[in-house]
Design a protein around this motif. Structure first.
Motif, PDB file in Angstrom:
ATOM      1  N   UNK A   1     -12.714   4.735 -25.327  1.00 11.66           N
ATOM      2  CA  UNK A   1     -13.038   3.895 -24.259  1.00 11.66           C
ATOM      3  C   UNK A   1     -11.807   3.807 -23.388  1.00 11.66           C
ATOM      4  N   UNK A   2     -12.028   3.942 -22.188  1.00  8.21           N
ATOM      5  CA  UNK A   2     -10.939   3.895 -21.227  1.00  8.21           C
ATOM      6  C   UNK A   2     -10.924   2.533 -20.582  1.00  8.21           C
ATOM      7  N   UNK A   3      -9.717   2.093 -20.505  1.00  5.38           N
ATOM      8  CA  UNK A   3      -9.583   0.780 -19.864  1.00  5.38           C
ATOM      9  C   UNK A   3      -9.483   0.988 -18.380  1.00  5.38           C
ATOM     10  N   UNK A   4     -10.187   0.222 -17.719  1.00  4.45           N
ATOM     11  CA  UNK A   4     -10.134   0.272 -16.267  1.00  4.45           C
ATOM     12  C   UNK A   4      -9.217  -0.881 -15.837  1.00  4.45           C
ATOM     13  N   UNK A   5      -8.161  -0.491 -15.103  1.00  4.37           N
ATOM     14  CA  UNK A   5      -7.207  -1.502 -14.639  1.00  4.37           C
ATOM     15  C   UNK A   5      -7.626  -1.908 -13.239  1.00  4.37           C
ATOM     16  N   UNK A   6      -7.692  -3.142 -13.064  1.00  2.00           N
ATOM     17  CA  UNK A   6      -8.115  -3.636 -11.759  1.00  2.00           C
ATOM     18  C   UNK A   6      -6.981  -3.443 -10.754  1.00  2.00           C
ATOM     19  N   UNK A   7      -7.347  -3.287  -9.473  1.00  2.00           N
ATOM     20  CA  UNK A   7      -6.327  -3.058  -8.453  1.00  2.00           C
ATOM     21  C   UNK A   7      -5.324  -4.213  -8.351  1.00  2.00           C
ATOM     22  N   UNK A   8      -5.744  -5.433  -8.576  1.00  2.00           N
ATOM     23  CA  UNK A   8      -4.801  -6.538  -8.466  1.00  2.00           C
ATOM     24  C   UNK A   8      -3.779  -6.475  -9.585  1.00  2.00           C
ATOM     25  N   UNK A   9      -4.152  -6.017 -10.702  1.00  2.00           N
ATOM     26  CA  UNK A   9      -3.223  -5.910 -11.811  1.00  2.00           C
ATOM     27  C   UNK A   9      -2.170  -4.852 -11.502  1.00  2.00           C
ATOM     28  N   UNK A  10      -2.579  -3.740 -10.944  1.00  2.00           N
ATOM     29  CA  UNK A  10      -1.637  -2.688 -10.574  1.00  2.00           C
ATOM     30  C   UNK A  10      -0.707  -3.199  -9.470  1.00  2.00           C
ATOM     31  N   UNK A  11      -1.244  -3.897  -8.520  1.00  2.00           N
ATOM     32  CA  UNK A  11      -0.411  -4.431  -7.439  1.00  2.00           C
ATOM     33  C   UNK A  11       0.592  -5.461  -7.971  1.00  2.00           C
ATOM     34  N   UNK A  12       0.118  -6.269  -8.919  1.00  2.00           N
ATOM     35  CA  UNK A  12       1.020  -7.259  -9.515  1.00  2.00           C
ATOM     36  C   UNK A  12       2.158  -6.558 -10.256  1.00  2.00           C
ATOM     37  N   UNK A  13       1.790  -5.469 -10.972  1.00  2.00           N
ATOM     38  CA  UNK A  13       2.817  -4.747 -11.725  1.00  2.00           C
ATOM     39  C   UNK A  13       3.778  -4.033 -10.774  1.00  2.00           C
ATOM     40  N   UNK A  14       3.258  -3.528  -9.689  1.00  2.00           N
ATOM     41  CA  UNK A  14       4.130  -2.872  -8.714  1.00  2.00           C
ATOM     42  C   UNK A  14       5.068  -3.880  -8.045  1.00  2.00           C
ATOM     43  N   UNK A  15       4.556  -5.061  -7.762  1.00  2.00           N
ATOM     44  CA  UNK A  15       5.402  -6.116  -7.191  1.00  2.00           C
ATOM     45  C   UNK A  15       6.511  -6.514  -8.173  1.00  2.00           C
ATOM     46  N   UNK A  16       6.129  -6.653  -9.443  1.00  2.00           N
ATOM     47  CA  UNK A  16       7.094  -7.000 -10.469  1.00  2.00           C
ATOM     48  C   UNK A  16       8.155  -5.905 -10.601  1.00  2.00           C
ATOM     49  N   UNK A  17       7.688  -4.646 -10.629  1.00  4.68           N
ATOM     50  CA  UNK A  17       8.605  -3.509 -10.730  1.00  4.68           C
ATOM     51  C   UNK A  17       9.519  -3.451  -9.507  1.00  4.68           C
ATOM     52  N   UNK A  18       8.982  -3.707  -8.350  1.00  8.49           N
ATOM     53  CA  UNK A  18       9.782  -3.671  -7.120  1.00  8.49           C
ATOM     54  C   UNK A  18      10.821  -4.786  -7.126  1.00  8.49           C
ATOM     55  N   UNK A  19      10.471  -5.977  -7.620  1.00  6.52           N
ATOM     56  CA  UNK A  19      11.448  -7.070  -7.718  1.00  6.52           C
ATOM     57  C   UNK A  19      12.543  -6.723  -8.721  1.00  6.52           C
ATOM     58  N   UNK A  20      12.171  -6.116  -9.826  1.00  3.30           N
ATOM     59  CA  UNK A  20      13.161  -5.740 -10.837  1.00  3.30           C
ATOM     60  C   UNK A  20      14.114  -4.673 -10.294  1.00  3.30           C
ATOM     61  N   UNK A  21      13.568  -3.701  -9.553  1.00  2.00           N
ATOM     62  CA  UNK A  21      14.406  -2.657  -8.962  1.00  2.00           C
ATOM     63  C   UNK A  21      15.350  -3.286  -7.923  1.00  2.00           C
ATOM     64  N   UNK A  22      14.848  -4.250  -7.149  1.00  2.00           N
ATOM     65  CA  UNK A  22      15.682  -4.917  -6.157  1.00  2.00           C
ATOM     66  C   UNK A  22      16.796  -5.706  -6.852  1.00  2.00           C
ATOM     67  N   UNK A  23      16.492  -6.352  -7.964  1.00  2.00           N
ATOM     68  CA  UNK A  23      17.502  -7.104  -8.709  1.00  2.00           C
ATOM     69  C   UNK A  23      18.567  -6.171  -9.273  1.00  2.00           C
ATOM     70  N   UNK A  24      18.126  -5.025  -9.807  1.00  2.00           N
ATOM     71  CA  UNK A  24      19.085  -4.046 -10.344  1.00  2.00           C
ATOM     72  C   UNK A  24      19.955  -3.507  -9.209  1.00  2.00           C
ATOM     73  N   UNK A  25      19.328  -3.229  -8.063  1.00  2.00           N
ATOM     74  CA  UNK A  25      20.089  -2.727  -6.910  1.00  2.00           C
ATOM     75  C   UNK A  25      21.109  -3.769  -6.448  1.00  2.00           C
ATOM     76  N   UNK A  26      20.728  -5.048  -6.455  1.00  2.00           N
ATOM     77  CA  UNK A  26      21.644  -6.116  -6.054  1.00  2.00           C
ATOM     78  C   UNK A  26      22.816  -6.214  -7.035  1.00  2.00           C
ATOM     79  N   UNK A  27      22.515  -6.123  -8.344  1.00  2.00           N
ATOM     80  CA  UNK A  27      23.583  -6.146  -9.348  1.00  2.00           C
ATOM     81  C   UNK A  27      24.529  -4.968  -9.158  1.00  2.00           C
ATOM     82  N   UNK A  28      23.999  -3.802  -8.873  1.00  2.00           N
ATOM     83  CA  UNK A  28      24.830  -2.616  -8.652  1.00  2.00           C
ATOM     84  C   UNK A  28      25.704  -2.793  -7.410  1.00  2.00           C
ATOM     85  N   UNK A  29      25.133  -3.403  -6.362  1.00  2.00           N
ATOM     86  CA  UNK A  29      25.908  -3.643  -5.139  1.00  2.00           C
ATOM     87  C   UNK A  29      27.065  -4.611  -5.411  1.00  2.00           C
ATOM     88  N   UNK A  30      26.785  -5.695  -6.154  1.00  2.00           N
ATOM     89  CA  UNK A  30      27.825  -6.664  -6.483  1.00  2.00           C
ATOM     90  C   UNK A  30      28.920  -6.026  -7.346  1.00  2.00           C
TER      91      UNK A  30
END
Length: 193
Positions: A1-30
């Motif tokens: 059975x394949x799980x179908x991921x809803x678009x909002x869940x993917x968007x939420x995960x992408x937002x979370x991933x983008x915030x984490x990447x931004x935080x890592x980038x900020x730490x690297x800049x500092x």
């Protein structure tokens, strides 16, 4: 059975991933800014520390002609043995400083009273008499070689300075002639004898 991921869940995960990447980038800049600041500090301090080391080396070379390592060790031992006496001396200096502060506060009243007396003497005109008395003392030290004639004395009464001097002398004589009660006795001095 394949799980179908809803678009909002993917968007939420992408937002979370983008915030984490931004935080890592900020730490690297500092971290990069901090590293650059340390590098700038090192570049500034290296020449200064080299100059200080060279100066210290020159001074120690000059000093080594007069002072040996044994001298420095002996001095250190003497200082270590003298610490109790030095501490006692410092306590005595503190006591002297406290004494000085106390004397200053005590003498303040005396200085204030002296200031009041001097101000009163100035108001009464005593300091105005000083130049007159100095001039009179100078004249007494150098009397005229030949005494003036009676006519010359009468002519000198035309001079305003002579008249002013005589008037001052008469005021002084009047003040000296006033009857005043004695401090030790109520009778005048000429009657106590």
């Amino acid at each position: 059975m394949t799980d179908v991921i809803s678009p909002t869940t993917v968007e939420d995960r992408l937002d979370l991933l983008s915030r984490q990447v931004a935080a890592v980038a900020e730490d690297l800049r500092k971290q990069r800014e901090s590293r650059e600041q340390w590098q700038e500090l090192a570049q500034t301090l290296v020449p200064v520390s080299q100059d200080a080391f060279e100066l210290a080396s020159r001074e120690l070379d000059d000093l080594s002609r007069d002072v040996t390592v044994d001298d420095a060790v002996r001095f250190s031992r003497t200082m270590a043995r003298s610490l109790p006496r030095l501490e006692t001396m410092l306590r005595q200096l503190d006591s002297l400083a406290e004494l000085g502060a106390e004397l200053t506060s005590l003498s303040g009243a005396g200085v204030g009273r002296l200031s009041e007396l001097l101000a009163g003497a100035e108001r009464d005109g005593w300091f105005d008499l000083v130049p007159v008395l100095a001039d009179a003392a100078g004249a007494l030290r150098q009397p005229p070689a030949d005494p003036p004639s009676a006519l010359a004395l009468v002519k000198s009464l035309r001079d305003p300075r002579t008249r002013r001097g005589l008037a001052t002398l008469l005021l002084v004589l009047q003040a000296l002639g006033q009857e005043r009660p004695s401090r030790s006795s109520s009778a005048p001095l000429h009657e106590r004898g």
